[in-house]
Write a protein that holds these residues in place. Structure first.
Motif, PDB file in Angstrom:
ATOM      1  N   TRP A 126      27.745  31.598  46.066  1.00 25.59           N
ATOM      2  CA  TRP A 126      27.668  31.064  44.705  1.00 25.59           C
ATOM      3  C   TRP A 126      27.084  32.095  43.745  1.00 25.59           C
ATOM      4  O   TRP A 126      27.490  32.180  42.593  1.00 25.59           O
ATOM      5  CB  TRP A 126      26.861  29.757  44.652  1.00 25.59           C
ATOM      6  N   LEU A 127      26.126  32.910  44.212  1.00 30.07           N
ATOM      7  CA  LEU A 127      25.496  33.917  43.365  1.00 30.07           C
ATOM      8  C   LEU A 127      26.473  35.061  43.070  1.00 30.07           C
ATOM      9  O   LEU A 127      26.639  35.474  41.924  1.00 30.07           O
ATOM     10  CB  LEU A 127      24.224  34.450  44.022  1.00 30.07           C
ATOM     11  N   LEU A 128      27.138  35.562  44.106  1.00 33.19           N
ATOM     12  CA  LEU A 128      28.100  36.640  43.908  1.00 33.19           C
ATOM     13  C   LEU A 128      29.259  36.194  43.021  1.00 33.19           C
ATOM     14  O   LEU A 128      29.726  36.952  42.164  1.00 33.19           O
ATOM     15  CB  LEU A 128      28.605  37.149  45.260  1.00 33.19           C
ATOM     16  N   SER A 129      29.700  34.964  43.184  1.00 38.27           N
ATOM     17  CA  SER A 129      30.779  34.429  42.357  1.00 38.27           C
ATOM     18  C   SER A 129      30.350  34.330  40.892  1.00 38.27           C
ATOM     19  O   SER A 129      31.112  34.686  39.990  1.00 38.27           O
ATOM     20  CB  SER A 129      31.200  33.050  42.884  1.00 38.27           C
ATOM     21  N   ALA A 130      29.131  33.861  40.639  1.00 40.83           N
ATOM     22  CA  ALA A 130      28.631  33.754  39.257  1.00 40.83           C
ATOM     23  C   ALA A 130      28.502  35.140  38.629  1.00 40.83           C
ATOM     24  O   ALA A 130      28.861  35.330  37.460  1.00 40.83           O
ATOM     25  CB  ALA A 130      27.293  33.024  39.235  1.00 40.83           C
ATOM     26  N   ILE A 131      28.030  36.115  39.399  1.00 46.22           N
ATOM     27  CA  ILE A 131      27.919  37.482  38.885  1.00 46.22           C
ATOM     28  C   ILE A 131      29.305  38.033  38.564  1.00 46.22           C
ATOM     29  O   ILE A 131      29.516  38.631  37.506  1.00 46.22           O
ATOM     30  CB  ILE A 131      27.168  38.390  39.879  1.00 46.22           C
ATOM     31  N   ASP A 132      30.275  37.828  39.471  1.00 40.43           N
ATOM     32  CA  ASP A 132      31.639  38.304  39.226  1.00 40.43           C
ATOM     33  C   ASP A 132      32.204  37.704  37.944  1.00 40.43           C
ATOM     34  O   ASP A 132      32.793  38.412  37.124  1.00 40.43           O
ATOM     35  CB  ASP A 132      32.554  37.951  40.398  1.00 40.43           C
ATOM     36  N   THR A 133      32.046  36.407  37.761  1.00 49.62           N
ATOM     37  CA  THR A 133      32.557  35.733  36.566  1.00 49.62           C
ATOM     38  C   THR A 133      31.870  36.260  35.317  1.00 49.62           C
ATOM     39  O   THR A 133      32.525  36.573  34.320  1.00 49.62           O
ATOM     40  CB  THR A 133      32.358  34.207  36.673  1.00 49.62           C
ATOM     41  N   TYR A 134      30.553  36.378  35.364  1.00 53.12           N
ATOM     42  CA  TYR A 134      29.802  36.866  34.210  1.00 53.12           C
ATOM     43  C   TYR A 134      30.231  38.290  33.846  1.00 53.12           C
ATOM     44  O   TYR A 134      30.484  38.602  32.683  1.00 53.12           O
ATOM     45  CB  TYR A 134      28.299  36.810  34.498  1.00 53.12           C
ATOM     46  N   GLU A 135      30.324  39.178  34.850  1.00 58.55           N
ATOM     47  CA  GLU A 135      30.684  40.565  34.585  1.00 58.55           C
ATOM     48  C   GLU A 135      32.125  40.699  34.088  1.00 58.55           C
ATOM     49  O   GLU A 135      32.405  41.509  33.210  1.00 58.55           O
ATOM     50  CB  GLU A 135      30.439  41.428  35.821  1.00 58.55           C
ATOM     51  N   LYS A 136      33.032  39.891  34.620  1.00 60.74           N
ATOM     52  CA  LYS A 136      34.417  39.933  34.173  1.00 60.74           C
ATOM     53  C   LYS A 136      34.517  39.463  32.722  1.00 60.74           C
ATOM     54  O   LYS A 136      35.182  40.097  31.902  1.00 60.74           O
ATOM     55  CB  LYS A 136      35.305  39.065  35.065  1.00 60.74           C
ATOM     56  N   ASN A 137      33.827  38.386  32.382  1.00 59.67           N
ATOM     57  CA  ASN A 137      33.841  37.885  31.008  1.00 59.67           C
ATOM     58  C   ASN A 137      33.190  38.878  30.045  1.00 59.67           C
ATOM     59  O   ASN A 137      33.676  39.076  28.939  1.00 59.67           O
ATOM     60  CB  ASN A 137      33.136  36.532  30.915  1.00 59.67           C
ATOM     61  N   ARG A 138      32.118  39.483  30.475  1.00 58.60           N
ATOM     62  CA  ARG A 138      31.427  40.474  29.645  1.00 58.60           C
ATOM     63  C   ARG A 138      32.319  41.682  29.387  1.00 58.60           C
ATOM     64  O   ARG A 138      32.363  42.221  28.283  1.00 58.60           O
ATOM     65  CB  ARG A 138      30.126  40.891  30.310  1.00 58.60           C
ATOM     66  N   ALA A 139      33.070  42.117  30.396  1.00 60.41           N
ATOM     67  CA  ALA A 139      33.932  43.290  30.264  1.00 60.41           C
ATOM     68  C   ALA A 139      35.095  43.028  29.312  1.00 60.41           C
ATOM     69  O   ALA A 139      35.566  43.968  28.660  1.00 60.41           O
ATOM     70  CB  ALA A 139      34.470  43.708  31.639  1.00 60.41           C
ATOM     71  N   THR A 140      35.561  41.794  29.218  1.00 61.48           N
ATOM     72  CA  THR A 140      36.686  41.495  28.329  1.00 61.48           C
ATOM     73  C   THR A 140      36.254  41.331  26.881  1.00 61.48           C
ATOM     74  O   THR A 140      37.091  41.418  25.978  1.00 61.48           O
ATOM     75  CB  THR A 140      37.428  40.226  28.779  1.00 61.48           C
ATOM     76  N   GLU A 141      34.972  41.112  26.639  1.00 59.79           N
ATOM     77  CA  GLU A 141      34.478  40.993  25.276  1.00 59.79           C
ATOM     78  C   GLU A 141      34.410  42.368  24.636  1.00 59.79           C
ATOM     79  O   GLU A 141      33.905  43.314  25.225  1.00 59.79           O
ATOM     80  CB  GLU A 141      33.073  40.372  25.257  1.00 59.79           C
ATOM     81  N   VAL A 142      34.913  42.486  23.464  1.00 62.38           N
ATOM     82  CA  VAL A 142      34.875  43.728  22.675  1.00 62.38           C
ATOM     83  C   VAL A 142      35.345  44.922  23.521  1.00 62.38           C
ATOM     84  O   VAL A 142      34.714  45.974  23.519  1.00 62.38           O
ATOM     85  CB  VAL A 142      33.462  43.968  22.087  1.00 62.38           C
ATOM     86  N   GLY A 143      36.405  44.731  24.255  1.00 64.43           N
ATOM     87  CA  GLY A 143      36.960  45.841  25.019  1.00 64.43           C
ATOM     88  C   GLY A 143      36.044  46.374  26.091  1.00 64.43           C
ATOM     89  O   GLY A 143      36.121  47.541  26.458  1.00 64.43           O
ATOM     90  N   GLY A 144      35.133  45.539  26.568  1.00 67.08           N
ATOM     91  CA  GLY A 144      34.210  45.951  27.618  1.00 67.08           C
ATOM     92  C   GLY A 144      32.998  46.697  27.100  1.00 67.08           C
ATOM     93  O   GLY A 144      32.173  47.154  27.871  1.00 67.08           O
ATOM     94  N   LYS A 145      32.856  46.825  25.787  1.00 65.83           N
ATOM     95  CA  LYS A 145      31.695  47.539  25.230  1.00 65.83           C
ATOM     96  C   LYS A 145      30.581  46.561  24.969  1.00 65.83           C
ATOM     97  O   LYS A 145      30.796  45.456  24.513  1.00 65.83           O
ATOM     98  CB  LYS A 145      32.085  48.252  23.932  1.00 65.83           C
ATOM     99  N   ARG A 146      29.366  46.989  25.242  1.00 67.72           N
ATOM    100  CA  ARG A 146      28.184  46.126  25.069  1.00 67.72           C
ATOM    101  C   ARG A 146      27.520  46.429  23.776  1.00 67.72           C
ATOM    102  O   ARG A 146      27.486  47.464  23.270  1.00 67.72           O
ATOM    103  CB  ARG A 146      27.215  46.338  26.204  1.00 67.72           C
TER     104      ARG A 146
END
Length: 146
Positions: A126-146
């Motif tokens: 559950w933890l690895l899945s949540a991290i994967d989802t969070y990181e994938k969503n973060r990368a798609t925002e603003v072209g992956g730029k933070r």
């Protein structure tokens, strides 16, 4: 007839690609050594009840404030009393504060890189899945730029 359930709210806090993991005295998240800050929602009413509850809990438990909360994972589990609990995991960027675990609630808190967690064979799915989802969503925002 509907089955009553509890709702657990937990924060996956990202700080420079490391996540704040805690060991709670009592946690409803499965996974042994790994848990996230948060707690069960208890009868709060109003708008944005989940977000406000989670922010207050993390601030009280650790002295940490977070950015915008985004759903990163969910899972349900059967409780020993026969009830059901739905756990919602919200990802957020760290804003401020130094982890200062609340005595008697949080036994330990540490920042851990996702790459380190993936190398360990005891990190819960559950933890690895949540991290994967969070990181994938973060990368798609603003072209992956933070």
């Amino acid at each position: 007839m509907s089955t009553p359930y509890l709702v657990g709210l937990y924060a996956l806090i990202d700080h420079n690609s490391k996540y704040l993991l805690v060991r709670q005295r009592s946690s409803s998240l499965p996974g042994g050594h790994y848990s996230l800050p948060g707690s069960v929602l208890l009868g709060d009413l109003g708008d944005k009840v989940a977000e406000l509850h989670l922010r207050r809990t993390v601030l009280a438990q650790l002295g940490i404030s977070m950015g915008e909360l985004k759903l990163a994972g969910s899972h349900a589990l059967r409780l020993t009393d026969g009830g059901t609990q739905l756990n919602l995991i919200f990802g957020a960027e760290y804003n401020s504060g130094v982890p200062n675990p609340q005595s008697g609630v949080i036994l330990n808190a540490e920042w851990v890189a996702s790459s380190e967690l993936r190398r360990r064979d005891d990190a819960p799915a559950w933890l690895l899945s949540a991290i994967d989802t969070y990181e994938k969503n973060r990368a798609t925002e603003v072209g992956g730029k933070r």
